[in-house]
Design an enzyme around this catalytic site. Structure first.
Site, PDB file in Angstrom:
ATOM      1  N   GLU A 115       0.824  -1.218   0.000  1.00  0.00           N
ATOM      2  CA  GLU A 115       0.000   0.000   0.000  1.00  0.00           C
ATOM      3  C   GLU A 115       0.857   1.266   0.000  1.00  0.00           C
ATOM      4  O   GLU A 115       0.380   2.347   0.363  1.00  0.00           O
ATOM      5  CB  GLU A 115      -0.949   0.010   1.219  1.00  0.00           C
ATOM      6  N   HIS A 138      -2.714   2.268   8.341  1.00  0.00           N
ATOM      7  CA  HIS A 138      -3.818   1.485   7.776  1.00  0.00           C
ATOM      8  C   HIS A 138      -3.974   0.210   8.585  1.00  0.00           C
ATOM      9  O   HIS A 138      -2.984  -0.416   8.960  1.00  0.00           O
ATOM     10  CB  HIS A 138      -3.518   1.160   6.303  1.00  0.00           C
ATOM     11  N   HIS A 140      -7.226  -3.070   9.864  1.00  0.00           N
ATOM     12  CA  HIS A 140      -8.500  -3.744   9.564  1.00  0.00           C
ATOM     13  C   HIS A 140      -9.333  -3.928  10.837  1.00  0.00           C
ATOM     14  O   HIS A 140      -9.596  -5.062  11.249  1.00  0.00           O
ATOM     15  CB  HIS A 140      -8.227  -5.127   8.951  1.00  0.00           C
ATOM     16  N   GLU A 168     -17.239  12.298  22.782  1.00  0.00           N
ATOM     17  CA  GLU A 168     -15.951  12.893  22.399  1.00  0.00           C
ATOM     18  C   GLU A 168     -15.557  12.691  20.941  1.00  0.00           C
ATOM     19  O   GLU A 168     -14.551  13.247  20.488  1.00  0.00           O
ATOM     20  CB  GLU A 168     -14.859  12.395  23.343  1.00  0.00           C
ATOM     21  N   HIS A 209     -12.943  -3.392   3.785  1.00  0.00           N
ATOM     22  CA  HIS A 209     -11.500  -3.661   3.878  1.00  0.00           C
ATOM     23  C   HIS A 209     -10.902  -3.148   5.205  1.00  0.00           C
ATOM     24  O   HIS A 209     -10.319  -3.917   5.952  1.00  0.00           O
ATOM     25  CB  HIS A 209     -10.770  -3.030   2.675  1.00  0.00           C
TER      26      HIS A 209
HETATM   27  P1  13P Z   1       1.037  -5.398   3.105  1.00  0.00           P
HETATM   28  O1  13P Z   1       1.443  -6.675   3.813  1.00  0.00           O
HETATM   29  O2  13P Z   1       1.590  -5.324   1.721  1.00  0.00           O
HETATM   30  O3  13P Z   1       1.379  -4.191   3.942  1.00  0.00           O
HETATM   31  O4  13P Z   1      -0.532  -5.436   2.927  1.00  0.00           O
HETATM   32  C1  13P Z   1      -1.404  -5.558   4.004  1.00  0.00           C
HETATM   33  C2  13P Z   1      -2.709  -4.880   3.780  1.00  0.00           C
HETATM   34  O5  13P Z   1      -3.381  -4.549   4.738  1.00  0.00           O
HETATM   35  C3  13P Z   1      -3.151  -4.594   2.402  1.00  0.00           C
HETATM   36  O6  13P Z   1      -4.207  -3.685   2.380  1.00  0.00           O
HETATM   37 ZN    ZN Z   2      -5.392  -3.724   4.250  1.00  0.00          ZN
END
Ligand code: 13P
Ligand code: ZN
Length: 269
Positions: A115, A138, A140, A168, A209
């Site tokens: 990413e 980033h 999940h 908050e 995602h």
């Molecule tokens: P990477 O292992 O390449 O960082 O990818 C993980 C991910 O969350 C892809 O969206």
């Molecule tokens: Zn991801």
């Protein structure tokens, strides 16, 4: 000086470990990039020693010469603490961002996160909005992800729902949460779309995602995602129940005044 004593490295190790503990980063899920101060990086690294050069597949002239600490692709956040040099890398962008010069880490021959385009393009957007911005994160987290299946993806509606879940929220993310519909990840296209969203908010949900957050420090960015994720959790706890009480727009205006925050234009009635 030994890079293992560098605050930026210690903080990133602690952050990846903590994110894994929160369940936000299963397997290799998630990635982080931190813009480093050149002088600070130079205390620990010989900046003239390029270990190898990795093509990025995009250009970002604004970031030419800038140095980033990044997580590696395919690397597990839970393992970062045990082998930081294999799981992380320090890279300097060169040739208008078309190449990344590896200065440290990725010792198994690996590469930066898939990413990388979304991270670097988001840094460009955030630095334009706030010159002190340093971090793109980033992950999940389950509740924001789940919410993206059952809630409208309209950004105003998504933001207003989250704001109403904890008092908050409106203080922590007055700029709101932007949302991208499902897109193929790891591409320049999702990178460009994310960067566009990052011009107006520090949070961007990738539907089905995960989420992107940006901030001035790892702590601040972690806290931003943590707050939105907590709000999403509360939403999922109550979404199927009759709601008897809520935080009104008038009450959010009171919070705005008391805490000196400015909510996104047009988001409160
Ligand atoms: P990477 O292992 O390449 O960082 O990818 C993980 C991910 O969350 C892809 O969206
Ligand atoms: Zn991801």
């Amino acid at each position: 000086m030994d890079i293992m004593n560098a605050d930026f490295l210690i903080e990133l190790i602690r952050t990846t470990t903590n994110m894994y503990a929160h369940g936000w980063d299963e397997r290799n899920g998630g990635n982080i990039s931190v813009l480093l101060d050149e002088k600070e990086a130079g205390k620990y690294l010989d900046l003239t020693n390029v270990i190898r050069t990795i093509p990025t597949g995009f250009t970002a002239k604004e970031l030419d010469g800038k140095i980033f600490l990044v997580t590696g692709t395919g690397k597990y956040f839970k393992n970062v603490q045990y082998d930081p040099a294999k799981n992380l890398g320090v890279v300097r962008l060169a040739e208008k961002g078309a190449k990344a010069e590896l200065l440290w880490g990725l010792t198994d021959g690996g590469s930066f996160t898939s990413e990388f385009p979304a991270h670097m393009m988001s840094h460009v957007s955030r630095l334009a909005a706030d010159p002190e911005s340093r971090v793109v994160m980033h992950c999940h987290p389950a509740n924001l992800l789940a919410m993206s299946f059952v809630h409208s993806l309209d950004e105003r509606e998504f933001t207003r729902t989250l704001w109403r879940m904890c008092t908050e929220c409106v203080i922590v993310f007055p700029d709101g949460v932007n949302v991208l519909p499902w897109m193929l990840c790891g591409t320049n296209e999702i990178g460009e779309a994310t960067a566009e969203k990052m011009k107006t908010a520090r949070l961007c949900v990738w539907a089905q995602h995960g989420v992107y957050g940006a901030g001035r420090s790892l702590d601040e960015t972690f806290g931003l995602i943590e707050t939105a994720e907590k709000a999403a959790e509360i939403y999922l706890k109550i979404a199927h129940l009759p709601v008897l009480n809520t935080i009104t727009d008038g009450e959010m205006r009171l919070i705005e005044k008391r805490y000196g925050v400015k909510t996104r234009e047009g988001y409160l009635d």
